[in-house]
Design an enzyme around this catalytic site. Structure first.
Site, PDB file in Angstrom:
ATOM      1  CG  HIS A  25      -1.881   1.113   1.302  1.00 53.47           C
ATOM      2  ND1 HIS A  25      -3.219   0.971   1.041  1.00 53.47           N
ATOM      3  CD2 HIS A  25      -1.699   2.430   1.616  1.00 53.47           C
ATOM      4  CE1 HIS A  25      -3.830   2.138   1.188  1.00 53.47           C
ATOM      5  NE2 HIS A  25      -2.922   3.037   1.534  1.00 53.47           N
ATOM      6  CD  GLU A  26       1.647   3.637   3.646  1.00 56.33           C
ATOM      7  OE1 GLU A  26       1.939   4.713   3.065  1.00 56.33           O
ATOM      8  OE2 GLU A  26       0.571   3.478   4.261  1.00 56.33           O
ATOM      9  CG  HIS A  33       0.076   6.001  -0.946  1.00 52.39           C
ATOM     10  ND1 HIS A  33      -1.040   6.521  -1.567  1.00 52.39           N
ATOM     11  CD2 HIS A  33      -0.376   5.394   0.188  1.00 52.39           C
ATOM     12  CE1 HIS A  33      -2.115   6.230  -0.859  1.00 52.39           C
ATOM     13  NE2 HIS A  33      -1.745   5.538   0.201  1.00 52.39           N
ATOM     14  CG  ASP A  44      -4.883   6.786   1.224  1.00 56.35           C
ATOM     15  OD1 ASP A  44      -4.253   7.642   1.870  1.00 56.35           O
ATOM     16  OD2 ASP A  44      -4.535   5.589   1.156  1.00 56.35           O
TER      17      ASP A  44
END
Length: 312
Positions: free
Chosen positions: A133-134, A137, A212
């Protein structure tokens, strides 16, 4: 307001964080006729405030206050003082007699995302999801020319409830954003969910993207209703912001059918950004796997480490 002796030099001051609600009678000449707006400090102001609050704190030599100032855009004077205090407390807890650059940078993160929860129990499966997930980004941000540089990525849980976060810091002070920059930012917000969809499948996406989604939707709506960046509505104000010093409450100022069209355009804007993020990650899937594995191993990596692997 009358009755003061004009020879005594009396000055009457008052303060409010709701200037829009003041009675016009208070602002007539001879009353409170001079207004001094006190905005949040700019880059130079933040650096000066940090240095003032650090005067009585023992510091390690070589502290770069400009790095801390750049990372604290939008912070008030009180929040900047809190950052210095938290850095001093961290140094004491770790048995050091001087505050280091790392103490200050960690205190910035504590204010932004909460303190580290090093004893939090997170399963290997969830750690893997958070890592992808990170990196999602960060990868989407790095592959867009109008995004702020990535400075840190971590999957260490925080007291705010975040299981990880990606920090981006602009090189200098930014007062304006272009339409292209806003669209890139929305795409970056969707990068985390896009990575989860690509790696784990759409049926296995998690609730980790809730903030988000909120931020992307808020930014897309502001583009259309307040910034005049919509082809259909042109430069028409469709939303007003009240209590700007108390968080800013937004309310639509349009007919019901127009509100429906706004909702439709917000959805289209976010969907287009989401599709762009998925395309970027699909094209860079090998790097996504490599970076996620590295983050899983290290738990926290710097922007320099991220870019070094990405550019190999």
């Amino acid at each position: 307001m009358d009755g003061f002796d004009g020879q005594k030099g009396v000055v009457l001051l008052a303060a409010t964080n709701r200037p829009e609600s003041l009675d016009p009678a208070l602002l007539r000449p001879g009353r409170f006729d001079r207004r001094v707006p006190v905005e949040l400090p700019d880059l130079q102001g933040r650096q000066a405030i940090l240095e003032v609050h650090a005067k009585d704190v023992k510091l390690e030599s070589g502290i770069d206050w400009s790095i801390i100032a750049r990372a604290t855009a939008g912070a008030s004077g009180a929040e900047l003082a809190n950052i210095v205090n938290k850095a001093a407390l961290r140094a004491v807890r770790e048995g050091r007699k001087a505050v280091t650059q790392a103490d200050l940078e960690e205190s910035v993160e504590t204010v932004i995302a909460g303190a580290q929860r090093k004893n939090a129990v997170v399963s290997d499966k969830e750690k893997k999801i958070v890592a992808y997930h990170e990196i999602g980004h960060a990868l989407v941000a790095a592959k867009q020319s109008h995004s702020a540089p990535v400075t840190k990525i971590t999957i260490v849980p925080r007291t705010s409830g975040a299981l990880g976060y990606t920090m981006q810091v602009d090189e200098g002070e930014r007062m304006l954003m272009s339409r292209r920059e806003i669209l890139d930012k929305i795409a970056t917000f969707t990068g985390g969910r896009s990575a989860e969809e690509l790696i784990f499948g759409e049926d296995n996406v998690t609730t980790g993207a809730s903030n988000d989604i909120e931020q992307a939707t808020k930014l897309a709506r502001a583009m259309i209703t307040r910034y005049g960046m919509s082809g259909e509505f042109d430069m028409v104000a469709l939303e007003t912001v009240q209590n700007q010093y108390l968080g800013g409450d937004a309310s639509l100022a349009c007919a019901a059918d127009t509100a429906t069209k706004i909702d439709s355009q917000v959805v289209e804007t976010v969907k287009a950004a989401h599709e762009k993020a998925r395309k970027i990650l699909k094209e860079n899937e090998p790097k996504l796997h490599e970076l996620a594995a590295y983050l899983l191993e290290k738990e926290t990596i710097t922007g320099e480490e991220f870019m070094r692997i990405l550019e190999q």
